[in-house]
Motif scaffolding. Structure first.
Motif, PDB file in Angstrom:
ATOM      1  N   THR A 877       0.839  -1.207   0.000  1.00  0.00           N
ATOM      2  CA  THR A 877       0.000   0.000   0.000  1.00  0.00           C
ATOM      3  C   THR A 877       0.871   1.253   0.000  1.00  0.00           C
ATOM      4  O   THR A 877       0.594   2.227  -0.720  1.00  0.00           O
ATOM      5  N   ASN A 889      -3.966   6.697   2.818  1.00  0.00           N
ATOM      6  CA  ASN A 889      -5.405   6.593   3.056  1.00  0.00           C
ATOM      7  C   ASN A 889      -6.187   6.625   1.746  1.00  0.00           C
ATOM      8  O   ASN A 889      -7.211   5.950   1.600  1.00  0.00           O
ATOM      9  N   LYS A 892      -6.042   3.200   0.285  1.00  0.00           N
ATOM     10  CA  LYS A 892      -6.937   2.294   1.003  1.00  0.00           C
ATOM     11  C   LYS A 892      -8.386   2.506   0.589  1.00  0.00           C
ATOM     12  O   LYS A 892      -9.163   1.549   0.457  1.00  0.00           O
ATOM     13  N   THR A 893      -8.763   3.748   0.372  1.00  0.00           N
ATOM     14  CA  THR A 893     -10.131   4.035  -0.073  1.00  0.00           C
ATOM     15  C   THR A 893     -10.387   3.417  -1.446  1.00  0.00           C
ATOM     16  O   THR A 893     -11.448   2.819  -1.691  1.00  0.00           O
ATOM     17  N   LYS A 896     -10.815  -0.394  -1.105  1.00  0.00           N
ATOM     18  CA  LYS A 896     -12.142  -0.782  -0.607  1.00  0.00           C
ATOM     19  C   LYS A 896     -13.174  -0.732  -1.723  1.00  0.00           C
ATOM     20  O   LYS A 896     -14.036  -1.617  -1.834  1.00  0.00           O
ATOM     21  N   ARG A 907      -6.841  -9.142  -1.355  1.00  0.00           N
ATOM     22  CA  ARG A 907      -6.043  -8.662  -2.484  1.00  0.00           C
ATOM     23  C   ARG A 907      -5.911  -9.724  -3.570  1.00  0.00           C
ATOM     24  O   ARG A 907      -6.083  -9.445  -4.755  1.00  0.00           O
TER      25      ARG A 907
END
Length: 920
Positions: A877, A889, A892-893, A896, A907
């Motif tokens: 990431t 972040n 990560k968004t 999702k 993954r």
């Protein structure tokens, strides 16, 4: 006194009983044997059999020597013995079992924390007893538990609970009951099974030889005939023999004296008064009579009662003389119960009218020393209700009428306070007592009187004199470290009490504005209250915040309500705040449910129940909101049987009116269940129950309209349903938009339904309970336009979001056309195993038919494809973020979103699915 507490008190969290008071360590100590104690071999050998039977009973009359016999045997046993001395006040199951658990721990028995501890003085959970029995049953060596003065336990439930633990703990427990009366246990079963050791009054009686040995220990040598005559007259009663020996020691002819005494006295009271009390100096007689009004006393309290100083040597001397004063340790004493009772009777004869004054002195000393419960009891015994009410209010303990700790005791105590008692404190106590029982009219009347008195500065005469400094000062009251008596408090405690009751009244009447004003006043007043009082009573703050949060929730201000409720839930833990914490967590669960987060709601509701269950507390004023939320969540998951069980469990939990939020929560859960069971008229009737509130609640009115409209539609009246929806006082709240859109669509108003859904999109605060219904509305609209492909995509999105929450009810209510689409292979795979019968489709294997590729719910954005491509290159990431010049972040968004669109959770699965579809 202060120094004593500083040196001996242990951490409060681990050493308090269900009333919040420290455990009295002296109740776990083996009673000391006097120097004249006579060990009787026949009894100790019989008592040795206790190690081989589950139950042992030592049953004899008062003064028969039961306690000293068992204490001496336990001291010589060679293994730890858990000892607990019962007291008359311990009538509650919770107090009893809390002390039993502490006795076992004090004896060195390592009980795990999972067993728990009762939090309610009046009750204990069966599960706690089961855990205790299970723990004891596995011990390699039986635990020995002695319950002294068990005859003081008069609650039948305690006997039943004790039998349960004893039965299931065998062979890990050896229970020894020291009692004056036959315990309420199935003794016949133990006798029939030879599982009981029994020593009764007749066996406890002294024989002539034993009596002679006892008299010798007192320095008396009587003839055999005189000894037999004494044993016959006293029937071998240990206390009688000792009393006679003590009295005869001072006479030149003890044998003649004892013969005359036995012949001329009819009761032991005559002897005690004539030969024990009256042989003391006049000052000591007054001391004994004065301290007889209290259960226990120390030199400071004794001096406050007598008005004389220097009593400590006298008390120590009386104990040394075996003058029926027991040393409890740490300079605390108590009178032998019989002796105390006789002294109180004599006090009323010798000094009529003095007893109430002694109670008054005791109350003031105990109040100043921080022993509020005892102070209130003595204030009530003195008939000094002005003092009792004032002490409760000034100590900020008025909140304890609502927390389940002392609620029953305080309510019973102040129920005896007559209407003639003046002053704002008395009115506040009456108001709290009535509001705790949800008697709104009377409670508010008393509250208004208290407020009026405070505005006018009205005080009872004695209180006015004390505040003005002109009243007489009680020289027996303890002094502070600075050498002055405690100053009269200001009006701040009264006004803070008013603010608490105003906040409660505002909550109960559905008046959010009044609640805000009351809490703002409380915040202002906190600066005028000593900090140690606020720390001492965390339940006061927890109650204020809970009432404020409930009022805000009723007004539909979910975010503001969450702020106050989260603060209440985060108040210091412990039994004193367990009920308000449970209450606040239940409200937070309802907010999550209304915002469409059933999983969160369930977790909050279960946490709410845990708050009170760990202390064995019940809700005296009706069902908890958490249990109602659990029922509503069960309906959403189409588990109607579980929902019915949860609602049935709240049906008889209280007869007092519910607060508006809880009443609306019960109405909502009940109506949703009835709709799901195909009972539309009953559902409409459930929402039609009046909720006593001065202001309307937007979410309650919307949900009432939704249930009413659904009932109309279920009965084939779409026009009536549309009319109901037209009258909904809807103010654009997105939490209600999806359900309103569904109702509009069902009533045939497609355009309005689609327009409402614009409020739902992009709201991070809304959960699957809202978004799933919104997707189903759009899918149904797409079907109506003949676009089944779009409908399937929308339905797939709804299935993916609902699967984690197990939301079944929206699909059940969606109608046959939507459910027909679930039969298509891609959707069937998403629904299998949780929405429809069958397991999720397995991956292709040799010989199996090739399955259709799972449906991509939404197309991936360009940035999502870039993230997915780097994911396939095994980049972390952090590496992806650095390569794309974005934050971690943000990556990560995107991940999702990719997982949701591909219907995966990991993954590797995302990369595999993307390759199968040619996305990378």
């Amino acid at each position: 006194m202060a120094a004593r507490h500083e040196n001996t008190r242990r951490p409060a969290a681990a050493y308090v009983d269900p009333l919040g008071e420290p455990f009295l360590q002296t109740r776990f100590a083996l009673p000391a044997r006097p120097a004249t104690f006579l060990r009787r071999r026949r009894l100790t050998e019989h008592l040795d059999q206790a190690l081989g039977t589950p139950l042992t009973m030592v049953n004899g009359s008062a003064g028969a020597g039961k306690t000293l016999l068992v204490a001496d045997w336990a001291a010589r046993l060679g293994q730890p013995v858990a000892w607990f001395t019962n007291e008359t006040e311990d009538q509650g199951c919770g107090v009893f079992w809390a002390y039993v658990l502490q006795a076992l721990r004090a004896a060195g028995l390592p009980l795990p924390a999972e067993i728990g501890c009762p939090g309610d003085a009046g009750r204990v959970e069966r599960s706690l007893l089961a855990r205790l029995a299970d723990e004891l049953s596995g011990r390699p060596r039986p635990a020995v538990l002695v319950l002294d003065e068990f005859d003081r336990v008069t609650t039948p439930q305690i006997a039943d609970q004790l039998e349960f633990v004893l039965h299931h703990a065998d062979p890990g427990l050896r229970l020894i009951l020291v009692t004056r009366t036959e315990p309420l246990l199935p003794l016949h079963r133990y006798r029939a099974a030879a599982a009981m050791t029994e020593i009764r009054d007749a066996e406890l009686a002294f024989t002539a030889d034993e009596a002679a040995a006892l008299l010798e220990r007192h320095g008396l040598r009587l003839s055999a005939d005189a000894t037999r005559a004494l044993v016959e007259r006293t029937r071998g009663w240990a206390a009688g023999l000792r009393l006679c020996a003590m009295a005869a020691q001072q006479h030149p002819d003890p044998e003649t004296y004892l013969a005359d005494f036995e012949a001329g006295r009819s009761t032991i009271a005559d002897f005690l008064l004539a030969e024990v009390l009256k042989r003391q100096p006049a000052r000591t007689q007054d001391l004994l009579l004065d301290v007889s009004v209290v259960e226990r006393f120390c030199p400071g309290l004794a001096e406050a009662l007598t008005g004389a100083g220097g009593v400590e040597p006298e008390l120590a001397g009386l104990h040394t003389q075996n003058a029926f004063i027991e040393d409890l340790g740490h300079s605390w004493y108590r009178l032998h119960p019989l002796f105390g009772e006789i002294l109180r009777t004599h006090l009323r004869v010798r000094s009529p009218g003095l007893e109430p004054e002694l109670h008054r002195r005791a109350a003031r000393w105990l109040r100043a020393s921080g022993s509020l419960p005892e102070a209130l009891a003595h204030g009530a015994a003195a008939g000094d209700w002005e003092f009792a009410a004032r002490a409760l209010v000034d100590d900020l303990a008025i909140g304890q009428l609502f927390t389940g700790l002392r609620a029953d005791d305080l309510t019973e105590l102040f129920a005896r306070m007559g209407p003639e008692v003046p002053g704002p404190a008395a009115e506040l106590v009456r108001a709290a007592r009535d509001l705790a029982g949800r008697d709104m009219d009377r409670g508010l009347n008393h509250l208004r009187r208290a407020e009026k008195m405070l505005r006018a500065g009205e005080r009872p005469p004695a209180e006015r004199a004390a505040r003005a400094g002109g009243g007489p000062r009680d020289e027996r009251a303890p002094r502070s470290a600075e050498g002055t008596t405690h100053e009269p408090p200001s009006d701040a405690a009264d006004r803070l009490g008013c603010a608490l009751l105003e906040a409660l009244a505002a909550r109960l009447t559905g008046s959010p504005g009044r609640a805000e004003k009351a809490v703002a006043e409380a915040v202002r007043l906190r600066g005028e209250i000593p900090a140690h009082l606020l720390r001492k009573h965390p339940e006061f703050t927890a109650l204020l915040l809970t009432h404020l949060g409930s009022a805000r929730l009723w007004a539909g201000r979910f975010d503001d309500a969450r702020d106050a409720l989260a603060q209440a839930a985060g108040c210091p833990g412990g039994v004193s705040t367990a009920l308000p914490r449970e209450d606040s967590l239940g409200h937070l669960a309802l907010i999550d449910y209304l915002n469409g987060w059933p999983g969160r709601a369930e977790r909050q509701a279960l946490a709410a129940l845990d708050e009170t269950e760990q202390f064995g507390l019940g809700r005296p004023t009706g069902p908890g909101l958490g249990q109602l939320v659990l029922a509503a969540v069960a309906v959403e998951r189409d588990d109607l049987a579980q929902a019915r069980r949860l609602l049935d469990g709240t049906a008889d939990s209280g007869t007092v009116p519910l607060d508006p939020v809880t009443a609306a929560g019960r109405s909502l859960a009940t109506a949703r269940l009835l709709l799901a069971r195909g009972e539309p008229r009953a559902a409409a009737a459930a929402t039609g129950l009046a909720v006593p509130a001065l202001t309307a609640s937007p979410w309650a009115e919307v949900h009432t309209a939704l249930v009413t409209a659904a009932a109309q539609l279920a009965e084939g009246r779409p026009d009536c349903a549309a009319k109901v929806l037209d009258e909904v006082p809807y103010a654009g709240e997105p939490a209600y938009a999806a359900e309103l859109a569904w109702a509009r669509l069902a009533a045939g108003d497609r355009d309005t339904a689609i327009g409402l859904l614009d409020l739902v999109g992009g709201r991070d605060t809304l959960g699957p309970g809202v978004t799933v219904r919104a997707a189903l509305v759009r899918a149904r609209a797409a079907q109506d336009e003949g676009d089944d492909a779009a409908a399937r995509k929308l339905l797939a999105r709804a299935l993916l979001e609902a699967r984690g929450e197990r939301l079944r009810r929206p699909f059940v209510e969606a109608g046959p056309r939507i459910r027909h689409l679930l039969d298509t292979p891609p959707l069937q795979a998403l629904a299998a195993g949780w929405l429809v019968p069958g397991a999720p489709a397995e991956r292709s294997r040799p010989g199996a038919a090739v399955e259709a590729a799972p449906l991509v719910v939404e197309e991936l954005s360009g940035r999502e494809r870039e993230v997915l491509g780097r994911l396939a290159q095994m980049m972390s990431t952090e590496e992806i973020a650095a390569d794309l010049y974005v934050s971690v972040n943000t990556v990560k968004t995107h991940l999702k979103s990719v997982y949701r669109k591909l219907g995966v959770n990991r993954r590797g699965d995302a990369v595999r699915q993307a390759r199968e579809r040619g996305l990378i």
